[in-house]
Design a protein around this motif. Structure first.
Motif, PDB file in Angstrom:
ATOM      1  N   ILE A   2       0.835  -1.195   0.000  1.00 41.45           N
ATOM      2  CA  ILE A   2       0.000   0.000   0.000  1.00 41.45           C
ATOM      3  C   ILE A   2       0.879   1.257   0.000  1.00 41.45           C
ATOM      4  CG2 ILE A   2      -1.906   1.196   1.142  1.00 41.45           C
ATOM      5  CD1 ILE A   2      -2.532  -1.703   0.156  1.00 41.45           C
ATOM      6  N   VAL A   3       0.804   2.036  -1.072  1.00 39.17           N
ATOM      7  CA  VAL A   3       1.671   3.210  -1.216  1.00 39.17           C
ATOM      8  C   VAL A   3       1.435   4.209  -0.088  1.00 39.17           C
ATOM      9  CG1 VAL A   3       2.241   5.176  -2.701  1.00 39.17           C
ATOM     10  CG2 VAL A   3       1.896   2.914  -3.701  1.00 39.17           C
ATOM     11  N   ARG A   4       0.189   4.495   0.224  1.00 40.47           N
ATOM     12  CA  ARG A   4      -0.084   5.460   1.312  1.00 40.47           C
ATOM     13  C   ARG A   4       0.475   4.982   2.643  1.00 40.47           C
ATOM     14  NH1 ARG A   4      -5.650   8.583  -0.181  1.00 40.47           N
ATOM     15  NH2 ARG A   4      -4.898   9.021  -2.235  1.00 40.47           N
ATOM     16  N   GLU A   5       0.387   3.680   2.882  1.00 44.01           N
ATOM     17  CA  GLU A   5       0.957   3.118   4.114  1.00 44.01           C
ATOM     18  C   GLU A   5       2.471   3.275   4.120  1.00 44.01           C
ATOM     19  OE1 GLU A   5       1.238   1.548   7.820  1.00 44.01           O
ATOM     20  OE2 GLU A   5      -0.590   2.165   6.780  1.00 44.01           O
ATOM     21  N   SER A   6       3.086   3.183   2.964  1.00 45.52           N
ATOM     22  CA  SER A   6       4.545   3.333   2.895  1.00 45.52           C
ATOM     23  C   SER A   6       4.974   4.753   3.263  1.00 45.52           C
ATOM     24  CB  SER A   6       5.063   2.970   1.505  1.00 45.52           C
ATOM     25  OG  SER A   6       4.743   3.954   0.547  1.00 45.52           O
ATOM     26  N   TYR A   7       4.134   5.733   2.962  1.00 45.13           N
ATOM     27  CA  TYR A   7       4.437   7.114   3.366  1.00 45.13           C
ATOM     28  C   TYR A   7       4.291   7.279   4.875  1.00 45.13           C
ATOM     29  CZ  TYR A   7       3.939   8.348  -1.592  1.00 45.13           C
ATOM     30  OH  TYR A   7       4.080   8.428  -2.945  1.00 45.13           O
ATOM     31  N   LYS A   8       3.300   6.604   5.448  1.00 46.51           N
ATOM     32  CA  LYS A   8       3.057   6.703   6.891  1.00 46.51           C
ATOM     33  C   LYS A   8       4.091   5.934   7.699  1.00 46.51           C
ATOM     34  CE  LYS A   8      -1.943   6.885   6.296  1.00 46.51           C
ATOM     35  NZ  LYS A   8      -3.167   6.102   6.477  1.00 46.51           N
ATOM     36  N   ASN A   9       4.528   4.801   7.161  1.00 46.74           N
ATOM     37  CA  ASN A   9       5.440   3.925   7.898  1.00 46.74           C
ATOM     38  C   ASN A   9       6.539   3.407   6.969  1.00 46.74           C
ATOM     39  OD1 ASN A   9       6.615   2.238   9.745  1.00 46.74           O
ATOM     40  ND2 ASN A   9       4.697   1.314  10.420  1.00 46.74           N
ATOM     41  N   PRO A  10       7.445   4.296   6.557  1.00 46.01           N
ATOM     42  CA  PRO A  10       8.468   3.892   5.581  1.00 46.01           C
ATOM     43  C   PRO A  10       9.449   2.853   6.111  1.00 46.01           C
ATOM     44  CG  PRO A  10       8.888   6.118   6.360  1.00 46.01           C
ATOM     45  CD  PRO A  10       7.547   5.710   6.914  1.00 46.01           C
ATOM     46  N   VAL A  11       9.767   2.883   7.400  1.00 43.17           N
ATOM     47  CA  VAL A  11      10.719   1.914   7.947  1.00 43.17           C
ATOM     48  C   VAL A  11      10.156   0.502   7.854  1.00 43.17           C
ATOM     49  CG1 VAL A  11      11.950   1.162  10.027  1.00 43.17           C
ATOM     50  CG2 VAL A  11      11.852   3.599   9.443  1.00 43.17           C
ATOM     51  N   TYR A  12       8.902   0.328   8.260  1.00 46.11           N
ATOM     52  CA  TYR A  12       8.259  -0.986   8.171  1.00 46.11           C
ATOM     53  C   TYR A  12       8.201  -1.455   6.715  1.00 46.11           C
ATOM     54  CZ  TYR A  12       4.662  -4.557   8.070  1.00 46.11           C
ATOM     55  OH  TYR A  12       3.970  -5.729   7.831  1.00 46.11           O
ATOM     56  N   THR A  13       7.843  -0.553   5.820  1.00 45.18           N
ATOM     57  CA  THR A  13       7.757  -0.902   4.403  1.00 45.18           C
ATOM     58  C   THR A  13       9.114  -1.344   3.873  1.00 45.18           C
ATOM     59  OG1 THR A  13       5.916   0.622   4.090  1.00 45.18           O
ATOM     60  CG2 THR A  13       7.111  -0.049   2.106  1.00 45.18           C
ATOM     61  N   TYR A  14      10.158  -0.601   4.208  1.00 42.12           N
ATOM     62  CA  TYR A  14      11.510  -0.954   3.770  1.00 42.12           C
ATOM     63  C   TYR A  14      11.930  -2.296   4.362  1.00 42.12           C
ATOM     64  CZ  TYR A  14      16.495  -0.554   2.803  1.00 42.12           C
ATOM     65  OH  TYR A  14      17.768  -0.795   2.374  1.00 42.12           O
ATOM     66  N   GLU A  15      11.695  -2.479   5.664  1.00 39.91           N
ATOM     67  CA  GLU A  15      12.062  -3.745   6.310  1.00 39.91           C
ATOM     68  C   GLU A  15      11.366  -4.926   5.639  1.00 39.91           C
ATOM     69  OE1 GLU A  15      10.837  -3.070  10.327  1.00 39.91           O
ATOM     70  OE2 GLU A  15      12.739  -2.159  10.914  1.00 39.91           O
ATOM     71  N   THR A  16      10.089  -4.756   5.340  1.00 40.19           N
ATOM     72  CA  THR A  16       9.309  -5.842   4.747  1.00 40.19           C
ATOM     73  C   THR A  16       9.691  -6.079   3.292  1.00 40.19           C
ATOM     74  OG1 THR A  16       7.462  -5.393   6.226  1.00 40.19           O
ATOM     75  CG2 THR A  16       6.964  -6.635   4.227  1.00 40.19           C
ATOM     76  N   ASN A  17       9.667  -5.023   2.497  1.00 37.72           N
ATOM     77  CA  ASN A  17       9.852  -5.194   1.062  1.00 37.72           C
ATOM     78  C   ASN A  17      11.300  -5.444   0.658  1.00 37.72           C
ATOM     79  OD1 ASN A  17       7.147  -4.652   1.128  1.00 37.72           O
ATOM     80  ND2 ASN A  17       7.245  -2.822  -0.114  1.00 37.72           N
ATOM     81  N   VAL A  18      12.229  -4.788   1.323  1.00 35.67           N
ATOM     82  CA  VAL A  18      13.637  -4.965   0.952  1.00 35.67           C
ATOM     83  C   VAL A  18      14.277  -6.080   1.779  1.00 35.67           C
ATOM     84  CG1 VAL A  18      15.897  -3.855   0.785  1.00 35.67           C
ATOM     85  CG2 VAL A  18      13.828  -2.582   0.163  1.00 35.67           C
ATOM     86  N   MET A  19      14.281  -5.930   3.086  1.00 35.07           N
ATOM     87  CA  MET A  19      14.942  -6.937   3.919  1.00 35.07           C
ATOM     88  C   MET A  19      14.184  -8.264   3.901  1.00 35.07           C
ATOM     89  SD  MET A  19      17.695  -5.569   4.554  1.00 35.07           S
ATOM     90  CE  MET A  19      18.341  -6.986   5.428  1.00 35.07           C
ATOM     91  N   GLY A  20      12.872  -8.224   3.740  1.00 36.55           N
ATOM     92  CA  GLY A  20      12.118  -9.468   3.584  1.00 36.55           C
ATOM     93  C   GLY A  20      12.582 -10.230   2.355  1.00 36.55           C
ATOM     94  N   THR A  21      12.804  -9.500   1.260  1.00 37.87           N
ATOM     95  CA  THR A  21      13.313 -10.134   0.042  1.00 37.87           C
ATOM     96  C   THR A  21      14.735 -10.638   0.245  1.00 37.87           C
ATOM     97  OG1 THR A  21      11.869  -8.762  -1.322  1.00 37.87           O
ATOM     98  CG2 THR A  21      13.750  -9.793  -2.422  1.00 37.87           C
ATOM     99  N   VAL A  22      15.561  -9.879   0.950  1.00 37.49           N
ATOM    100  CA  VAL A  22      16.916 -10.341   1.278  1.00 37.49           C
ATOM    101  C   VAL A  22      16.836 -11.642   2.065  1.00 37.49           C
ATOM    102  CG1 VAL A  22      18.996  -9.823   2.637  1.00 37.49           C
ATOM    103  CG2 VAL A  22      17.991  -8.066   1.159  1.00 37.49           C
ATOM    104  N   ASN A  23      15.912 -11.726   3.026  1.00 32.96           N
ATOM    105  CA  ASN A  23      15.756 -12.949   3.816  1.00 32.96           C
ATOM    106  C   ASN A  23      15.342 -14.132   2.945  1.00 32.96           C
ATOM    107  OD1 ASN A  23      16.506 -11.620   6.133  1.00 32.96           O
ATOM    108  ND2 ASN A  23      14.416 -11.325   6.870  1.00 32.96           N
ATOM    109  N   ILE A  24      14.430 -13.892   2.009  1.00 29.11           N
ATOM    110  CA  ILE A  24      14.023 -14.955   1.085  1.00 29.11           C
ATOM    111  C   ILE A  24      15.231 -15.425   0.274  1.00 29.11           C
ATOM    112  CG2 ILE A  24      12.686 -15.436  -1.027  1.00 29.11           C
ATOM    113  CD1 ILE A  24      10.947 -15.441   1.469  1.00 29.11           C
ATOM    114  N   LEU A  25      15.979 -14.477  -0.271  1.00 28.93           N
ATOM    115  CA  LEU A  25      17.153 -14.839  -1.069  1.00 28.93           C
ATOM    116  C   LEU A  25      18.194 -15.580  -0.235  1.00 28.93           C
ATOM    117  CD1 LEU A  25      17.473 -11.585  -3.194  1.00 28.93           C
ATOM    118  CD2 LEU A  25      16.669 -13.833  -3.973  1.00 28.93           C
ATOM    119  N   GLU A  26      18.362 -15.180   1.017  1.00 26.20           N
ATOM    120  CA  GLU A  26      19.302 -15.868   1.906  1.00 26.20           C
ATOM    121  C   GLU A  26      18.850 -17.303   2.172  1.00 26.20           C
ATOM    122  OE1 GLU A  26      22.720 -16.096   4.565  1.00 26.20           O
ATOM    123  OE2 GLU A  26      22.209 -15.183   2.654  1.00 26.20           O
TER     124      GLU A  26
END
Length: 137
Positions: free
Chosen positions: A89-113
């Motif tokens: 949710i784009v609007r949610e990403s503006y409200k909570n960018p850290v959570y969005t980054y952790e989920t979308n970026v680091m979550g993908t890093v975790n999957i790749l790991e």
């Protein structure tokens, strides 16, 4: 083409979302053994519940939790991984960018790991939609 999935062990992250539910249904119908990994049901009513996907090994977890995710990989031993889990949710990403980054970026890093550390994975598909929508602003 769908015969390829017959008797394959498949992990779908974000399996309770709109696309994840439909993907899981298609994979089940193709004969795959599907394990789903998701935080929970994103909507009420839930498409996942309405679809009646009792054949899915439904695991609840957070892709930010590498240790739990690795345990799931070790237990279900997927041959194919579809990664759809995200905070979309784009609007949610503006409200909570850290959570969005952790989920979308680091979550993908975790999957790749987990893929890197799991010898049974033969193929993976990482899915995103954040760049397919026109920004009218």
């Amino acid at each position: 083409m769908l015969d390829f999935f017959k008797n394959k062990r498949v992990l779908v992250t974000g399996h309770t979302g709109f696309k994840g539910t439909w993907l899981s249904k298609i994979l089940i119908n193709a004969g795959a053994e599907v394990t789903g990994y998701s935080l929970g049901l994103p909507t009420e009513p839930s498409l996942f519940e309405m679809a009646g996907l009792d054949a899915v090994n439904d695991i609840r977890g957070d892709i930010r939790d590498l240790n739990h995710l690795k345990k799931v990989f070790d237990e279900c031993r997927p041959q194919i991984v579809f990664h759809l889990a995200a905070q979309p949710i784009v609007r949610e990403s503006y409200k909570n960018p850290v959570y969005t980054y952790e989920t979308n970026v680091m979550g993908t890093v975790n999957i790749l790991e987990c893929i890197r550390l799991t010898d049974c994975v033969r193929s993976s598909v990482i899915i995103t939609t954040d760049k397919v929508y026109k920004n009218n602003e």
